[in-house]
Each structure stands twice: as C-alpha cells, then as structure tokens.
Design a protein around this motif. Structure first.
Motif, short mmCIF file in Angstrom:
data_model
loop_
_atom_site.label_atom_id
_atom_site.label_comp_id
_atom_site.label_asym_id
_atom_site.label_seq_id
_atom_site.Cartn_x
_atom_site.Cartn_y
_atom_site.Cartn_z
N UNK A 184 -75.24 8.55 29.34
CA UNK A 184 -75.38 9.78 30.11
C UNK A 184 -74.19 10.08 31.01
N UNK A 185 -73.47 9.04 31.38
CA UNK A 185 -72.33 9.23 32.28
C UNK A 185 -71.14 9.74 31.47
N UNK A 186 -71.27 10.97 30.96
CA UNK A 186 -70.20 11.51 30.11
C UNK A 186 -68.91 11.76 30.87
N UNK A 187 -68.95 12.13 32.16
CA UNK A 187 -67.68 12.23 32.88
C UNK A 187 -66.98 10.87 32.99
N UNK A 188 -67.79 9.81 33.18
CA UNK A 188 -67.21 8.47 33.27
C UNK A 188 -66.50 8.08 31.99
N UNK A 189 -67.14 8.34 30.84
CA UNK A 189 -66.50 8.03 29.56
C UNK A 189 -65.24 8.85 29.38
N UNK A 190 -65.35 10.15 29.64
CA UNK A 190 -64.19 11.03 29.43
C UNK A 190 -63.02 10.66 30.32
N UNK A 220 -64.90 21.22 25.83
CA UNK A 220 -63.46 21.20 26.03
C UNK A 220 -62.90 19.82 25.73
N UNK A 221 -61.75 19.50 26.30
CA UNK A 221 -61.14 18.20 26.02
C UNK A 221 -61.99 17.03 26.50
N UNK A 222 -62.84 17.27 27.52
CA UNK A 222 -63.73 16.21 27.98
C UNK A 222 -64.72 15.83 26.88
N UNK A 223 -65.17 16.81 26.12
CA UNK A 223 -66.05 16.53 24.98
C UNK A 223 -65.34 15.68 23.94
N UNK A 224 -64.11 16.04 23.62
CA UNK A 224 -63.35 15.29 22.62
C UNK A 224 -63.06 13.86 23.11
N UNK A 570 -82.63 14.44 37.90
CA UNK A 570 -81.79 13.97 36.80
C UNK A 570 -80.37 14.48 36.99
N UNK A 571 -79.56 13.67 37.66
CA UNK A 571 -78.27 14.13 38.17
C UNK A 571 -77.15 14.13 37.13
N UNK A 572 -77.51 14.02 35.84
CA UNK A 572 -76.49 14.10 34.80
C UNK A 572 -76.63 15.36 33.95
N UNK A 573 -77.59 16.22 34.29
CA UNK A 573 -77.76 17.47 33.54
C UNK A 573 -77.59 18.63 34.51
N UNK A 584 -77.20 17.57 44.66
CA UNK A 584 -76.11 17.23 43.75
C UNK A 584 -75.71 18.47 42.95
N UNK A 585 -74.44 18.83 43.03
CA UNK A 585 -73.85 19.87 42.18
C UNK A 585 -73.37 19.16 40.91
N UNK A 586 -74.14 19.28 39.83
CA UNK A 586 -73.84 18.52 38.62
C UNK A 586 -72.66 19.12 37.87
N UNK A 587 -72.36 20.39 38.09
CA UNK A 587 -71.19 20.98 37.43
C UNK A 587 -69.90 20.37 37.96
N UNK A 588 -69.94 19.88 39.21
CA UNK A 588 -68.77 19.25 39.82
C UNK A 588 -68.96 17.75 40.01
N UNK A 589 -70.15 17.26 39.75
CA UNK A 589 -70.50 15.86 39.97
C UNK A 589 -70.15 15.43 41.39
N UNK A 590 -70.74 16.16 42.34
CA UNK A 590 -70.51 15.83 43.74
C UNK A 590 -71.71 16.25 44.57
N UNK A 591 -71.87 15.57 45.72
CA UNK A 591 -72.90 15.95 46.68
C UNK A 591 -72.46 17.22 47.38
#
Length: 598
Positions: A184-190, A220-224, A570-573, A584-591
C-alpha cells in the motif's frame, strides 16, 4: 494442509487410477466438464479422483471404478473448477478464518488468497501466525500473503505493531505463505524507501508473488516506478484506463466486487469492448462483510456480476479460477479440472445464473444445496488476541473541536464519503461556532468524526468532520474496525452519544455499536483483536443486519455504509482521511490542519 499430500507423493496412485489398475475414491459421470485451459465444454465427460486429486479427466472413467468407488451421476450438469478469490481480507467479514470458510464453501469458493494485514496492525507477526495457523486447518485452500505495510503509511499513523523486513523474511518460510500482501505504501516504493524495497526483495528471493496497491488515479512516472519495484497485481483500479495501464505493464488487473466496492463494470470493458487478452485479468472481492456472504454470496456473486456486465461466462470463469492460480504460481495445483490438481469442483446447471448445487474440495463433498457438510476447525485463540481494546474511559468533552478565539464560524476540512468506492473527497464547509467549539451541521450533512487511540491507552482523541452519511438526531456509531491502523473510529452528531459508544466498545472488547437518543440500538461484538467474531457467520450477519437497520433509522441511506465508516482512517487512499496523528491529506501524504486559515 488437512492431510493433503503433494502431487509428487501420490504419483503412483494417480497413474494407477488413470491407467485402470486401481480404483478411484470418487468418479463423477456424465458431466459437461468445463476446461478453463482451452475455454471449451466437453459434453458427457467423467472425472476420477484419488487422494484428493484428479487422476483422470476424459470421456469414460468406467475403468477407474471399483467396488468401493463413490460414483456420482452429474445428470448432464456443468462441472466447473472451485472458485478462487485472488485478493481478500478475512477480517473484513468480521469472522475468524474457520467461520469465513464455513460461510463461503456453500457458495463454491475453494481457494482464497488472503492478506491478514488488519490483524497485523493490532497484534503484529503473532497475529498473522494465528490467522495462518487456523487457515491451514481448513478443508479448503487458504493461502496467506504476509502483510507488507503496518503501518500502511509511516509517519501518518501509529499502529499497535509494526511489520519489518525481518518479519517478512521469516514468514516466507511458513508453509501457507504464498507471497507479500498488498504493497500500500506506493509513494515509498516509488521513492525507493529501503524498508519497502527490502520486503519486496525478501519475497522475490523466496520465489513468491508481490501483491500491489496503487491507489492514485494519476498514472505518471510514480506509477511506472512502482511497477518497476515489483508489485505483480493491483486491485485499486476503478476505470477502464486503470485496468489497461496495469495489464500493459505486465501486472494482473484485479477487478473487485466486494460489499461496497463495485469496480468490475467500469473496468471489464477492457476485455468486452477493447478486446484485451483476458488472461491478464482476475476477479476478487477484497472486502466482504458477513451479511453479504450469508445473503448474497462470495466469488459466485462476483462471477455472476462479471457475466451480467457482458463477459462471456467461460472468460469470466477463467478470471475466477485458472488466471488466479497461474498468477500465484499454482497452475499445477488449483484452478482447473485436470490431472494432478486438487479435486476442487462445482456442479451447476447453468453457467450464467450459476446455482452452486454441489461443491467438492480435495475430492470430498463439502456442500450441497447451500448446506455445509464438513467441519471447519477453530484455532485456540489466546487471551492476548481477545484483550486488545486498550483505552481510557472518555468524557464527552474529549469530542470537542475548539474554534479560533472569538470566531462565530469556521471553515473546516471535511472528509467526503463516496458511495460504493474506497476514495473520499476533500471538502470544505463553513460551520457554526457555539460556546467556543465548532459544531457539526445536519442541515449540510456534516457529522463529527473522531479517532480514538486504542492500542497503547494514550487517551488521545483526534477530532474532525465527515459528510455523506446523512445522520439525523442525536446519535453515534463507533467501531474498532478502522482500516488500517485499527484504532477506533467514532462518527456522530452528539458528543455524549460518541462517548457512550466509545466506552461501550472498551467494555465489550471491541466491535461495532450504534447509539441514538441515549441508548444502544445495535451491537456487533468482535472480541478477536477487535476485528473478528468466532461465532457462525449467520449470527454475525444477523447482528450486522440490525446495525444496518439502526444506521438507516438514523438517516443513513448509503449502500453498505458501514464499510465506508471503517475506511475513514485508511491513509493510503485519497483524498483525505483521519489518523491518530491528525487529518491526513493523502494527495500530498502529509498531516494538514482541520480548520482552514483565512
């Protein structure tokens, strides 16, 4: 796994039965056998079973019949493989694995690939082992994916336990572990987070499958980068373009129909209209609560729905059997009616309406006419799994949103619920201030939401606002099912009712309760980790039905609204959620701040 031996161990028996030198345990005669490998129906074929596996599949199995062989006349009905759920969470059924299995076997589900990341957030690796061990006792196949993300978004929530790369590496050696649960931590992987990549690497080195979860609509490139990181499938698509993008990158697109997720119709057009190869597509449920399982079905429901959405029945069946098995490297074990495979199969008189008339698992008749015929053994759940609601008693003042000094109104960020989908909308509302606190507003359909910490008894309560439930009067709904960190979510219109509901769940050890006008209107006890009941599904479903009615009585008309309630943390969606650390602003992944500054 319940005494089943490997294909290699029973080779002599399989060969002897197929050659006619030894009798089969079971022969089914006169069936329309559906081949999901060739996508065709063989009229009047027979199958022979020995040691829980198919030995012979062909036009005449009379040479396999002995004096002790159980011979079943199919009566010209279709014989299809047992159904496989490619991605799901047993905890979402509010049932332990044994009772979940008991609920879905009559619906034809004989294989599940389950990610117990809910209990991982509460009890860590210990909880995963308990789920795994009970799963291994069952008369059907329950393969466990080791949870990957506890917490799901580090820095944005606090869990009862954390899952580490060392935990993942250890679990890869357990007999029932099939891979890594949804990453679920797709930003972490990217962004190349070392911990996330280490978990994926440990899974790859074990030769197992990495589950995906890319929840962003922006490809975008994060998906790739995420795809390059190793996840092999994804169930978070909601659009045709999502399914196409994943399949083009070599992922499996998992199309889900859960209790509240209706993502098949919008994506299956990639096959039915765009003509993409269906081998890249899998059906799954993700989250089904007990009421859906008892009253509507499981994978049979998803399969019927895919057919109703225009899929050829044989193509849809592939998406619920062989495609799933192939994806997890189990094509030679489950997912088809072919020699050597586990003898999991269903007799049905119609490939589209799909009545589940008789179910066999490993060659044993396990259900007929909707009735379970076998036992589903329970694990001995210890006290540490039953004492997980660790919190302080709360006063109603804990549910106060303080307004800026001297303000008469305040602009608040509000979580907007979207019916039948997991994402939320980031909304803003102007709310009235009374006696120094910001008020919910029923006229605008804005209720209050609170996240109550329940793992370490810190006494922390984070308050916010939510829109979309339509609640009226003085009420509150509290739940210790709060994906994914599983603290406690309380939504209400009255602080006193919110405190009463929260304290009630502390008293009973977890579950769901609805209070209105000063009294409890519904209670679903979930004593195992605050997530599951060890009672039969029909009992849990009845309690859940009373809860749904109580929600409706207080104004909520959303389809399966409780599922929406349980996902508000669910802070990953995207787009906006609540956690024990804040809004949590999930579009920015920040409080972010609850109140918008002028």
């Amino acid at each position: 796994m319940s005494g089943l031996q490997s294909w290699a161990k029973v080779l002599p028996q399989l060969v002897a039965v197929a050659a006619g030198r030894a009798p089969a345990d079971l022969v089914i005669r006169g069936a329309k056998v559906v081949s999901v490998h060739s996508r065709e129906v063989m009229e009047g074929w027979d199958v022979a079973v020995i040691a829980g596996r198919f030995a012979y599949v062909g036009p005449d199995a009379s040479h396999c019949i002995g004096a002790a062989t159980n011979v079943v006349d199919a009566g010209g009905r279709y014989l299809i493989p047992g159904l496989c759920d490619g991605h799901m969470h047993i905890e979402s059924g509010m049932l332990i694995p044994a009772e979940f299995a008991a609920a879905v076997i009559p619906h034809g589900t004989t294989t599940m690939f389950t990610d117990p990341h809910e209990i991982a957030n509460v009890l860590g690796l210990d909880g995963v082992r308990m789920m795994h061990d009970e799963a291994m006792l069952q008369p059907i196949n329950i393969f466990t994916q080791m949870p990957s993300c506890a917490p799901s978004a580090p820095g944005l929530e606090t869990t009862g336990y954390e899952i580490t790369p060392e935990d993942v590496a250890e679990a890869m050696h357990w007999p029932g572990i099939i891979g890594l649960g949804e990453m679920m931590n797709y930003p972490g992987v990217a962004h190349g987070d070392p911990k996330m990549l280490a978990e994926i690497a440990a899974t790859m080195e074990a030769g197992k499958t990495v589950g995906g979860h890319f929840a962003s609509p922006v490809l975008d490139n994060a998906f790739h980068a995420y795809v390059a990181g190793g996840p092999a499938d994804d169930h978070e698509g909601t659009r045709e373009a999502d399914a196409i993008a994943r399949v083009r990158q070599g992922m499996r697109a998992m199309l889900r129909l859960g209790s509240a997720w209706y993502d098949v119709e919008s994506q299956i057009t990639a096959i039915t209209e765009k003509g993409l190869d269906p081998r890249g597509f899998i059906l799954c449920t993700d989250d089904c609560h007990s009421g859906t399982l008892v009253n509507e079905g499981h994978m049979n429901r998803a399969l019927r729905h895919a057919i109703a959405c225009g899929a050829d029945p044989l193509v849809a069946l592939q998406m619920a059997t062989i495609n799933t098995a192939t994806h997890f490297g189990l094509e030679r074990e489950v997912g088809s009616i072919t020699p050597g495979r586990r003898a999991d199969m269903i007799l049905t008189s119609d490939l589209s309406a799909l009545p589940i008339e008789v179910v066999f698992a490993r060659g044993v008749k396990v259900a007929e006419g909707g009735r379970l015929l076998v036992d589903c053994p329970h694990y001995d759940w210890p006290d540490r799994a039953r004492q997980t609601v660790n919190m302080q008693a709360l006063e109603h003042t804990a549910f106060t949103v303080h307004a800026p000094e001297g303000a008469n109104t305040a602009t608040a960020r509000v979580i907007g619920v979207v019916e039948n989908q997991a994402p939320t909308k980031a909304l803003t509302f102007d709310l009235q201030v009374q006696d120094g606190r910001v008020m919910p507003d029923q006229a605008q359909d804005v209720a209050q939401i609170a996240l109550v910490e329940r793992h370490q008894a810190t006494g922390k309560v984070v308050n916010g606002f939510v829109s979309g439930f339509g609640y009226r009067g003085k009420m509150a709904l509290a739940s210790t099912v709060a994906h994914d960190s599983h603290h406690m979510i309380v939504v209400g219109t009255c602080r006193k009712m919110m405190a009463a509901a929260a304290n009630r769940l502390h008293e009973v050890g977890g579950g769901i309760t609805l209070w209105a006008e000063g009294e409890e209107r519904a209670l679903v006890p979930l004593p195992i980790a605050g997530l599951m009941s060890d009672r039969p599904a029909v009992e849990v479903a009845a309690a859940a039905e009373r809860l749904m009615q109580a929600m409706a009585d207080t104004g909520c008309t959303l389809n399966n609204a409780y599922m929406q309630h349980s996902l508000l943390a669910l802070v990953v969606i995207p787009e906006i959620r609540i956690s024990d650390l804040g809004i949590v602003d999930v579009t920015r992944f920040e409080i972010t701040d609850l109140l918008v500054s002028e």
